[in-house]
Every structure is written in C-alpha cells, then in structure tokens.
Design a protein around this motif. Sequence first.
Motif, PDB file in Angstrom:
ATOM      1  N   GLN B 134       0.838  -1.200   0.000  1.00 42.86           N
ATOM      2  CA  GLN B 134       0.000   0.000   0.000  1.00 42.86           C
ATOM      3  C   GLN B 134       0.873   1.251   0.000  1.00 42.86           C
ATOM      4  O   GLN B 134       1.967   1.254   0.563  1.00 42.86           O
ATOM      5  N   VAL B 135       0.364   2.278  -0.657  1.00 43.70           N
ATOM      6  CA  VAL B 135       0.989   3.600  -0.546  1.00 43.70           C
ATOM      7  C   VAL B 135      -0.130   4.593  -0.251  1.00 43.70           C
ATOM      8  O   VAL B 135      -1.067   4.736  -1.044  1.00 43.70           O
ATOM      9  N   THR B 136      -0.050   5.243   0.910  1.00 41.87           N
ATOM     10  CA  THR B 136      -1.083   6.199   1.312  1.00 41.87           C
ATOM     11  C   THR B 136      -0.620   7.631   1.047  1.00 41.87           C
ATOM     12  O   THR B 136       0.536   7.866   0.731  1.00 41.87           O
ATOM     13  N   TYR B 137      -1.526   8.585   1.205  1.00 48.15           N
ATOM     14  CA  TYR B 137      -1.238  10.019   1.026  1.00 48.15           C
ATOM     15  C   TYR B 137      -0.627  10.327  -0.351  1.00 48.15           C
ATOM     16  O   TYR B 137       0.293  11.120  -0.464  1.00 48.15           O
ATOM     17  N   LEU B 155       3.241  14.344   2.876  1.00 47.89           N
ATOM     18  CA  LEU B 155       3.179  14.099   4.313  1.00 47.89           C
ATOM     19  C   LEU B 155       3.359  15.400   5.078  1.00 47.89           C
ATOM     20  O   LEU B 155       3.769  16.402   4.510  1.00 47.89           O
ATOM     21  N   ASP B 156       3.070  15.350   6.375  1.00 48.23           N
ATOM     22  CA  ASP B 156       3.192  16.559   7.191  1.00 48.23           C
ATOM     23  C   ASP B 156       4.592  17.164   7.133  1.00 48.23           C
ATOM     24  O   ASP B 156       4.768  18.365   7.117  1.00 48.23           O
ATOM     25  N   ARG B 157       5.619  16.297   7.115  1.00 51.10           N
ATOM     26  CA  ARG B 157       6.966  16.856   7.200  1.00 51.10           C
ATOM     27  C   ARG B 157       7.640  17.010   5.844  1.00 51.10           C
ATOM     28  O   ARG B 157       8.785  17.422   5.756  1.00 51.10           O
ATOM     29  N   GLY B 158       6.977  16.661   4.779  1.00 55.86           N
ATOM     30  CA  GLY B 158       7.584  16.846   3.466  1.00 55.86           C
ATOM     31  C   GLY B 158       6.979  15.931   2.429  1.00 55.86           C
ATOM     32  O   GLY B 158       5.909  15.367   2.622  1.00 55.86           O
ATOM     33  N   THR B 159       7.689  15.793   1.314  1.00 55.52           N
ATOM     34  CA  THR B 159       7.176  15.009   0.201  1.00 55.52           C
ATOM     35  C   THR B 159       8.084  13.822  -0.059  1.00 55.52           C
ATOM     36  O   THR B 159       9.294  13.973  -0.104  1.00 55.52           O
ATOM     37  N   GLU B 160       7.480  12.655  -0.201  1.00 53.57           N
ATOM     38  CA  GLU B 160       8.252  11.456  -0.510  1.00 53.57           C
ATOM     39  C   GLU B 160       7.967  11.014  -1.929  1.00 53.57           C
ATOM     40  O   GLU B 160       6.838  11.107  -2.397  1.00 53.57           O
ATOM     41  N   THR B 161       8.986  10.498  -2.590  1.00 56.09           N
ATOM     42  CA  THR B 161       8.761   9.787  -3.839  1.00 56.09           C
ATOM     43  C   THR B 161       9.019   8.324  -3.546  1.00 56.09           C
ATOM     44  O   THR B 161      10.087   7.974  -3.049  1.00 56.09           O
ATOM     45  N   VAL B 162       8.012   7.481  -3.788  1.00 59.86           N
ATOM     46  CA  VAL B 162       8.190   6.057  -3.516  1.00 59.86           C
ATOM     47  C   VAL B 162       7.774   5.231  -4.722  1.00 59.86           C
ATOM     48  O   VAL B 162       6.991   5.668  -5.567  1.00 59.86           O
ATOM     49  N   ARG B 163       8.338   4.024  -4.760  1.00 60.56           N
ATOM     50  CA  ARG B 163       8.065   3.121  -5.859  1.00 60.56           C
ATOM     51  C   ARG B 163       7.501   1.828  -5.274  1.00 60.56           C
ATOM     52  O   ARG B 163       8.082   1.266  -4.343  1.00 60.56           O
ATOM     53  N   GLU B 174      -6.965  14.590  -2.250  1.00 64.38           N
ATOM     54  CA  GLU B 174      -7.593  15.463  -3.236  1.00 64.38           C
ATOM     55  C   GLU B 174      -6.507  16.170  -4.030  1.00 64.38           C
ATOM     56  O   GLU B 174      -5.514  16.612  -3.465  1.00 64.38           O
TER      57      GLU B 174
END
Lengths: 317, 254
Positions: B134-137, B155-163, B174
Amino acid sequence: MRLNGGSAMNSMQTSGNGVLVIAEEFMLAELACAANGIANTEPVCAMVFGEPKLVTGFDKVFVVEKLTEYNTDLYTAAALDLIKEIQPSIVLIGATNQGRDLAPRIASALNTGLTADCTDLTLSKHGLLEATRPTFGGQLMAVIICKTKPQMATVRPGVFKPAESDKLPEIIYRDAPYVHPRVELLDFSEQPRKVNELETAEIIVTGGAGIGADGFRLLEEFAAALGAKVGATRGAVHTGLASAAQQIGQTGLTVSPKLYIACGVSGSVQHIVGMCGSKKIVAINIDPDAPIFQNCDVGYVGDIFEVIPQLMEKFCI
Amino acid sequence: MKIFVCIKQVPDTGDIKWTENNTMVREGVESITNPCDVYAIETGVKLGMATAVTMGPPQAENMLRNAIAAGCKNAVLLSDKKFAAADTLATARTLAAGLKKLGHCDLVVCGQYATDGDTAQTGPNLANFLDLPQVTYVKEVLNVENGYITVKRELDRGTETVRAKLPALICVLEGDFEPKRPLINDTIRAQNGQVIVRNADDLGLSEHEIGIKGSPTYVNRSFRMTTSHEARMVETIDELAEAINEAKRGERDE
C-alpha cells in the motif's frame, strides 16, 4: 460504525497484558500519559524503531534498531511479531501520517478493531477501552468500543500532556522478522510547512461562493480597512473566486484569529471546524436560516453589498 | 492496465444540520461521491481500464453511474442489507471479497479518507486483505513502468517519492486541480451502462464476517461538541459595528 451494539461481548476479557504504544519519538511522552491512564496495574510498554529513546513512563521499551526508515511492510511485520508475543490488551499508535498508514494494516492483520484519531481514552467499568473520536469534521464526538483484542486506537498528537514519571523502562532489543519490502523510498524532500499569513492573522474576513467576484473585491477593500486578511470557503476556492491557500475548513486551514468575520458564508460543518477556535466570530448573511448563525458570536441578517459599505463608512471616520 | 477504484457515497457535509438530539437531519441532505474518491476515479481512468466498486445501499448506483460518466468502464455495487452498519474492517473485508471475484488487477485506487468518518482505514485494511503493498497520502502518480508504480506522497513533514511493486493499492488525496466534468455523451453512456450488483451470497461471505456482526467496533454513544460562541443576533449596523470594534480591541487567545 454501528449504534448500540454490544451483544457479543463474550470474547472480551477484562484482564490482559497491558498497553503497548507504537509511536514516533515526539509522541512517546504523551502516549505514555495516555497509556498509563488506562493501564490499571498492567504493564505499559513501547515499541520504537531505530535508536533507543530514553523515555520515562514505560515499564519496557522494545527497540527494533535496524529498522530506521519507515516501511509499511517491515514495520507491520515487526509490530505483529511483538504483539503476538506480549499479547497486549490495548495497542495505541500515534495518529501521524506514519501511524495512520501502519495502524490499520496491523489491525486488519489481527482481525481486530481500530478507532482512528482519538481525542480521549477512558476505561469502562468492565475494563474496556472507550475511545472518543470526532466524526463529521469534528461536529459529532463518538465514543467507540472495540470488542476484540487487542483493542486498538490511534491517538491524535497534542491531545495528551507528556507524562512526568520517574519510571525508567527496561530496554529490550529485538530483531525484526525478515519480509521483502514491496515499497521503496526513492526520495524525500523535507518541507517545513510554510506558515500561511492567515494562520497568524489577527483579523480574518472570509467570503463564501455566493458573493461572487464582486463580493471578493469588496472583501479585499473591507479587509484593507480593518487590517485583516481575506479567507475563503471550499466552495469559493473551487469556483475560482479565491486561491487554495485561502481555504479555511476541514480540507484547508485551521485558523484562530481574535476576530473572524464570515461574509455570505453558509457555515457548513467542514468550514466551521476550521474557524470555530476564533475568539470572536461575526457573521453576515442574507439567509436568516444559515447554519453560520448557530456558530457565531454576533450575527446580522443582511446583504453584504449593503452592510459592508456601511460598516466601512463607520470605520473610516 | 486493469484497475479497481473503490469509492464511497457520503452525505454532503456542506449540508449537514443537526437536531437537538445530536442526530443528523437527513431530509434534504444530498449524497455525493466522497471528494478524495473523485480524484481516485480520475487517477484510475487516466492510468487504464478502471472498474468502480462501492459497498452501499441500492441508491449508490447513481454514484457509480457518475463514475462511468467520468470514464470508468464498469461499475460494481456490493449491496446487501447484511452489509449494513459495517465498520472499516467489515467494509474492507466485503470490498476485498468483491474485488477477488472480479479477478486479477494491476492497481487498486482508493481515496485517502472519507469526509463522514475520516478514519482513513479502509484502504490499508483492504490492502492487507488482498495482500497488496500500500501507498497512502498519494498526491500524484509520476509513472507506471516495468511492473512498478512511482508516486509522490504528501506528508506533514515533506514530500516522498516512492516506488511500489505492482499489483499495489494506493490511497489518493484530493488533487490541486478541478476534476474533469463529464461531457453530455459520457453522461448518456453512463445512464445506459451496466451496474453489476452483488450480494453477500454472491461473494461467499457469511454473516459473521460482514455488516454489524462482522464489525469489531461499535459506537457506544455520541455527543455534540458545544460551541462557546453565544450566537447573538443584532438588528442594526451600529450594533454590528460596535461588536466588530470591541473584538478588534480584544486580545487574541493563545
């Protein structure tokens, strides 16, 4: 969620193996307080990842040193491993982005219930966890009971005061079971959240979708006369009358100025939760039945295009 | 790519009014597609052949027709009186059974949270029951290639790029854009499109797994937050101006 259930409570035992807290470092002290409040005489334990943290208020702290970086699959496997071993009766998890990703995964793997984003935790006279949470954007508070074990809840940050305790925990290092992580972090860019000028404004004048572009132009003038900033409802943002950065409400900003003037704002639940912390709320709306009038300090029924120019005349003298 | 989009019908929270007894005034409250789910549909339609799935009352068919108008190829309504009053766990179990009946898929897209309950739990619960990563947010899907989906998480503390390895489940927030409005032809197509309805027996689910009996949590009681605002109506501009002036002079609560 269902109402007034509770026939099949036989699976629940009141005695158990205490409370387990799984949280990021910044929430450990407040969750220690929450956990001790509902633990009776049972042990209160914490599970932390990465470096061991010295936190008081726990009997035991389980440290999984090698998992420094959050990963749903790895953290879930490690948590399930510990829960199956120590059999806590209650599991509390911080309602952060990470906790809200992890907690439902653990709960469903255990086929147990989870109450999200709690703002209060108490024990019933039968020793069951009663978890209070806001629903409908904060307008209704629901007290939820989970009838399977462990009873699980995520707890909103900042609700409980960090515990002051002399209880020093026993630190127990643990290995994590090996699972192959299916999600991989490629990049992280930290963005300390930008402070929006509305969050620090002393006075905010907000417009709803119904006042139109002319209405928002009038609000700009009104705000300038008052030394205020202009906010907007979701509807006004979605119809292009205001920018997303101006949106106040459940999916926008939460503000608490000393004076909030709602102009042509109907007062939807999702808007109210973003501004009900304002010290004084003044509402002007042409519709005498608008819900905003139940959530303001001072209300006036009238057309903002007539009312605001008259008010400005008074303030300019 | 074969995609399942799980959506929920919610009361338009913009319309909610409360009675003195803390119950919702249901008359005249419109049902809408949960706002995050509108973006889930958009995401699914953009990436491949999307099937919209919901668990809900028969009236949820309208929402599914809107999903078809928005580009979903098929729609499935999981509907049964026995599904009623399900908590997130029982809901996810029902959805999982429904999706398994639909065969293999490459991606499941959910909204991050619903505006009525805001638990954000059904997506991860469903991912667990389907044994999917799963990948949320998720704020944005960057690409889908070589059996992986790469997304941006906010996320609250920043932006992640995930694969994530496909098949996977993502929960989307949204978007910052206005969702596409269906064209008139799409709406006509949707009215004639087929909404497949499945009940508990079709899904092979027993009563103890679903609805009220399959739900480990229940609402014991509920209460309204009392507001500290006095709700005083004034009749003249002078009184209104005086109230504003008084508040301007006041201190801000810290």
